[in-house]
Design a protein around this motif. Structure first.
Motif, mmCIF file in Angstrom:
data_model
loop_
_atom_site.group_PDB
_atom_site.id
_atom_site.type_symbol
_atom_site.label_atom_id
_atom_site.label_comp_id
_atom_site.label_asym_id
_atom_site.label_seq_id
_atom_site.Cartn_x
_atom_site.Cartn_y
_atom_site.Cartn_z
ATOM 1 N N GLN A 46 -2.011 -14.777 -0.159
ATOM 2 C CA GLN A 46 -1.633 -15.324 1.167
ATOM 3 C C GLN A 46 -1.480 -14.276 2.325
ATOM 4 O O GLN A 46 -1.819 -14.493 3.241
ATOM 5 C CB GLN A 46 -0.309 -16.114 0.888
ATOM 6 N N ILE A 47 -0.817 -13.009 1.835
ATOM 7 C CA ILE A 47 -0.751 -11.958 2.785
ATOM 8 C C ILE A 47 -2.073 -11.389 3.256
ATOM 9 O O ILE A 47 -2.093 -11.201 4.294
ATOM 10 C CB ILE A 47 0.245 -10.858 1.986
ATOM 11 N N ALA A 48 -2.859 -11.364 2.221
ATOM 12 C CA ALA A 48 -4.303 -10.795 2.542
ATOM 13 C C ALA A 48 -5.093 -11.741 3.364
ATOM 14 O O ALA A 48 -5.666 -11.105 4.434
ATOM 15 C CB ALA A 48 -4.951 -10.478 1.352
ATOM 16 N N GLN A 49 -4.985 -13.135 3.243
ATOM 17 C CA GLN A 49 -5.489 -13.935 4.013
ATOM 18 C C GLN A 49 -4.870 -14.028 5.441
ATOM 19 O O GLN A 49 -5.800 -14.011 6.431
ATOM 20 C CB GLN A 49 -5.429 -15.442 3.586
ATOM 21 N N ARG A 50 -3.708 -13.983 5.652
ATOM 22 C CA ARG A 50 -3.198 -13.840 6.841
ATOM 23 C C ARG A 50 -3.510 -12.333 7.631
ATOM 24 O O ARG A 50 -3.776 -12.465 8.917
ATOM 25 C CB ARG A 50 -1.654 -13.754 7.030
ATOM 26 N N PHE A 89 3.738 -3.318 1.756
ATOM 27 C CA PHE A 89 4.125 -4.602 2.325
ATOM 28 C C PHE A 89 4.829 -5.508 1.026
ATOM 29 O O PHE A 89 4.047 -5.874 0.294
ATOM 30 C CB PHE A 89 2.867 -5.430 2.773
ATOM 31 N N VAL A 90 6.032 -5.886 1.232
ATOM 32 C CA VAL A 90 6.657 -6.426 0.379
ATOM 33 C C VAL A 90 7.089 -7.913 0.729
ATOM 34 O O VAL A 90 7.809 -8.039 2.009
ATOM 35 C CB VAL A 90 8.190 -5.887 -0.034
ATOM 36 N N GLU A 109 -9.908 -3.949 2.645
ATOM 37 C CA GLU A 109 -10.149 -3.257 1.689
ATOM 38 C C GLU A 109 -9.964 -1.835 1.618
ATOM 39 O O GLU A 109 -9.553 -1.111 0.551
ATOM 40 C CB GLU A 109 -11.513 -3.677 1.161
ATOM 41 N N LYS A 110 -10.461 -1.222 2.794
ATOM 42 C CA LYS A 110 -10.438 0.167 2.743
ATOM 43 C C LYS A 110 -9.096 0.842 3.179
ATOM 44 O O LYS A 110 -8.756 2.049 3.073
ATOM 45 C CB LYS A 110 -11.482 0.749 3.910
ATOM 46 N N ALA A 111 -8.191 0.084 3.788
ATOM 47 C CA ALA A 111 -6.810 0.366 4.222
ATOM 48 C C ALA A 111 -5.998 0.895 2.968
ATOM 49 O O ALA A 111 -6.056 0.086 2.186
ATOM 50 C CB ALA A 111 -6.361 -0.747 5.168
ATOM 51 N N PRO A 112 -4.878 1.570 3.565
ATOM 52 C CA PRO A 112 -4.223 2.087 2.438
ATOM 53 C C PRO A 112 -2.925 1.314 2.312
ATOM 54 O O PRO A 112 -1.802 1.454 2.900
ATOM 55 C CB PRO A 112 -3.862 3.485 3.068
ATOM 56 N N LEU A 113 -3.112 -0.016 1.638
ATOM 57 C CA LEU A 113 -2.318 -0.862 1.736
ATOM 58 C C LEU A 113 -1.847 -1.354 -0.007
ATOM 59 O O LEU A 113 -2.756 -1.422 -0.669
ATOM 60 C CB LEU A 113 -2.779 -2.345 2.245
ATOM 61 N N MET A 114 -0.634 -1.258 -0.070
ATOM 62 C CA MET A 114 -0.189 -1.927 -1.400
ATOM 63 C C MET A 114 0.731 -3.078 -1.189
ATOM 64 O O MET A 114 1.808 -3.109 -0.212
ATOM 65 C CB MET A 114 0.634 -0.963 -2.288
ATOM 66 N N ILE A 115 0.553 -4.273 -1.571
ATOM 67 C CA ILE A 115 1.157 -5.583 -1.369
ATOM 68 C C ILE A 115 2.207 -5.689 -2.867
ATOM 69 O O ILE A 115 1.632 -5.845 -3.962
ATOM 70 C CB ILE A 115 0.476 -6.642 -1.466
ATOM 71 N N ASP A 116 3.496 -5.897 -2.731
ATOM 72 C CA ASP A 116 4.386 -6.255 -3.440
ATOM 73 C C ASP A 116 4.834 -7.685 -3.471
ATOM 74 O O ASP A 116 5.662 -7.785 -2.483
ATOM 75 C CB ASP A 116 5.619 -5.383 -3.818
ATOM 76 N N ASP A 117 4.486 -8.687 -4.308
ATOM 77 C CA ASP A 117 4.752 -9.942 -3.921
ATOM 78 C C ASP A 117 5.532 -10.331 -5.208
ATOM 79 O O ASP A 117 5.651 -11.649 -5.235
ATOM 80 C CB ASP A 117 3.386 -11.037 -3.766
#
Length: 129
Positions: A70-74, A61-62, A108-116
């Motif tokens: 903020q992305i995680a909170q949403r 998620f970019v 937390e367990k999800a295969p997620l990478m955040i690029d902010d």
């Protein structure tokens, strides 16, 4: 949730949209465009949540507008189905605390990478992917 198998494609999690699109192919670039404050980021987060939680697909998620926090909170708000203001303010009701905790554990367990990185370019996004 649409359980119809797709031939190697990816579902958005929105049955009517999936029926219109047919499928999103792996490797497709999907651009969501609209006027400001129309819900583009929320829509993209809903797509991402379905893909990583229900379809167990890795998600990058970019965002050049929001921080990773903020992305995680949403996402916690959306996954837990809790009003965002309750997640942001910390003034959640007792019954919401369990939902927030469960949503946070799922995320937390999800295969997620955040690029902010606000300076992301197509080249840096490609490297991240």
């Amino acid at each position: 949730h649409n359980n119809t198998p797709f031939d190697g494609g990816i579902r958005t999690g929105f049955v009517e949209l999936d029926n219109k699109l047919g499928e999103v192919g792996k490797g497709d670039l999907v651009i969501i465009g609209a006027r400001p404050s129309m819900g583009k980021t929320t829509l993209a987060q809903n797509f991402a949540a379905d893909m990583m939680i229900n379809q167990n697909l890795p998600v990058l998620f970019v965002s050049i507008e929001m921080s990773g926090k903020q992305i995680a909170q949403r996402m916690i708000s959306g996954i837990g189905q809790i009003e965002l203001r309750k997640v942001l303010s910390g003034k959640a009701q007792i019954e919401d605390c369990g939902k927030i905790n469960t949503a946070a554990m799922i995320l937390e367990k999800a295969p997620l990478m955040i690029d902010d990185n606000a300076r992301s370019t197509t080249s840096t996004i490609r490297r991240s992917a």
